[in-house]
Design an enzyme around this catalytic site. Structure first.
Site, PDB file in Angstrom:
ATOM      1  N   VAL A 117       0.863  -1.177   0.000  1.00 52.11           N
ATOM      2  CA  VAL A 117       0.000   0.000   0.000  1.00 52.11           C
ATOM      3  C   VAL A 117       0.903   1.232   0.000  1.00 52.11           C
ATOM      4  CG1 VAL A 117      -1.826   1.264   1.191  1.00 52.11           C
ATOM      5  CG2 VAL A 117      -1.793  -1.250   1.256  1.00 52.11           C
ATOM      6  N   LYS A 137      -3.697   0.904  -3.142  1.00 54.90           N
ATOM      7  CA  LYS A 137      -3.522  -0.520  -2.890  1.00 54.90           C
ATOM      8  C   LYS A 137      -3.116  -1.186  -4.191  1.00 54.90           C
ATOM      9  CE  LYS A 137      -6.151  -2.586   0.018  1.00 54.90           C
ATOM     10  NZ  LYS A 137      -7.252  -3.242   0.755  1.00 54.90           N
ATOM     11  N   ASP A 236     -13.744  -9.067   8.835  1.00 52.84           N
ATOM     12  CA  ASP A 236     -12.399  -8.871   9.387  1.00 52.84           C
ATOM     13  C   ASP A 236     -12.320  -7.526  10.111  1.00 52.84           C
ATOM     14  OD1 ASP A 236      -9.811  -9.575   9.982  1.00 52.84           O
ATOM     15  OD2 ASP A 236      -8.970  -8.816   8.108  1.00 52.84           O
ATOM     16  N   ARG A 240      -6.700  -2.857  13.398  1.00 52.51           N
ATOM     17  CA  ARG A 240      -5.714  -2.641  12.336  1.00 52.51           C
ATOM     18  C   ARG A 240      -6.366  -2.274  11.009  1.00 52.51           C
ATOM     19  NH1 ARG A 240      -6.357  -8.082  12.953  1.00 52.51           N
ATOM     20  NH2 ARG A 240      -6.985  -9.240  11.082  1.00 52.51           N
ATOM     21  N   ASN A 241      -7.661  -2.589  10.851  1.00 56.88           N
ATOM     22  CA  ASN A 241      -8.379  -2.296   9.613  1.00 56.88           C
ATOM     23  C   ASN A 241      -9.280  -1.074   9.729  1.00 56.88           C
ATOM     24  OD1 ASN A 241      -7.243  -4.478   8.242  1.00 56.88           O
ATOM     25  ND2 ASN A 241      -8.815  -5.889   8.978  1.00 56.88           N
ATOM     26  N   ASP A 257     -10.172  -1.869   4.281  1.00 56.71           N
ATOM     27  CA  ASP A 257      -9.771  -3.242   3.956  1.00 56.71           C
ATOM     28  C   ASP A 257     -10.964  -4.180   3.821  1.00 56.71           C
ATOM     29  OD1 ASP A 257      -8.347  -5.464   3.369  1.00 56.71           O
ATOM     30  OD2 ASP A 257      -6.963  -5.298   5.057  1.00 56.71           O
TER      31      ASP A 257
END
Length: 279
Positions: A117, A137, A236, A240-241, A257
């Protein structure tokens, strides 16, 4: 060997130095030859392996955009030829194309689900003085069929989301490898790093209050509620996302994400269908 007096010994003659040198040289050449043979066999194996991977890549590095879209549609036919969202039907042709020369990559930000990324800048027209900071991305050239499918699916899903707590989709560059998905750049970084940096330390308390933490949680739940209303599950959700617009006051948390996101009804239908087929 005994001498003529049957008492003393006669030592055998020493081999000539040339003979010893010949033995050493022959042994060295055999070892080097065996090593070279192993090296050539390993390289041949690696070339065949790379060729096999390339044969499984359904889209080449320099395919025209119209052929790329045809291949992308064909690839997704057996799974989902059209995508329903908010009462409308969409396909890969609905993705906004961004000319590659309108993008300028600056530095790597980290590793994504498919590839690197990057932080970059986007110009709406060539020659514009104003550039928009973006996150890009990437999907590398050597990618599997499944990775190609998931990357296209993520772009299609994100292009239809429009919510203040979900990362804004800008466009795609699918004309050649590496493929690009262009998104808004959030300067605050990911929530996981931010929370770890904000932990209390012996020399200072945490700069975050309970209200700050609750506001971050509410932003995430608002994004999840929007996805649920549109029949999507992220699959998910993690700190972190989730990305922040800024680390300072007035921060907004946005969900990012969507590589694992799925239409919840279609996903469960396929899961049940597989179970029936297995039985």
């Amino acid at each position: 060997m005994l001498a003529a007096d049957n008492i003393s010994c006669i030592l055998p003659p020493e081999p000539p130095i040339a003979y010893i040198a010949w033995l050493i040289g022959t042994g060295t050449m055999l070892v080097l030859g065996l090593g070279l043979l192993c090296f050539c066999l390993y390289n041949s194996y690696q070339r065949k392996k790379r060729a096999t991977v390339r044969r499984h890549i359904i889209i080449g590095p320099d395919v025209p955009l119209n052929r790329l879209r045809e291949a992308s549609d064909a690839m997704m036919t057996e799974y989902n030829p059209t995508y329903e969202f908010g009462g409308g039907t969409y396909t890969i042709q609905d993705l906004k194309d961004i000319p590659r020369d309108h993008l300028r990559l600056v530095k790597a930000l980290g590793q994504g689900a498919f590839g690197e990324v990057y932080q970059g800048f986007f110009r709406h027209r060539v020659g514009d003085a104003v550039e928009m900071p973006v996150a890009v991305k990437t999907l590398p050239e050597l990618s599997t069929h499944q990775a190609e499918t998931d990357f296209l699916m993520e772009a299609l899903i994100m292009s239809k989301f429009n919510h203040p707590n979900i990362v804004h989709f800008i466009g795609v560059c699918f004309d050649k490898h590496p493929r690009f998905i262009v998104l808004e750049l959030l300067a605050g970084g990911d929530l996981k790093t931010f929370l770890r940096e904000s932990r209390p330390k012996p020399e200072r308390p945490s700069p975050l209050t309970m209200k700050d933490l609750l506001m971050c949680a509410m932003d995430i739940t608002k994004g999840c509620k929007y996805m649920e209303q549109n029949r999507f599950i992220h699959r998910d959700i993690a700190a972190r996302n989730c990305l922040l617009t800024t680390k300072g006051p007035g921060r907004v948390v946005k969900i990012a994400d969507f590589g694992m996101a799925r239409d919840i009804y279609r996903y469960h239908f396929l899961h049940v269908f597989k179970l029936i087929m297995l039985r």
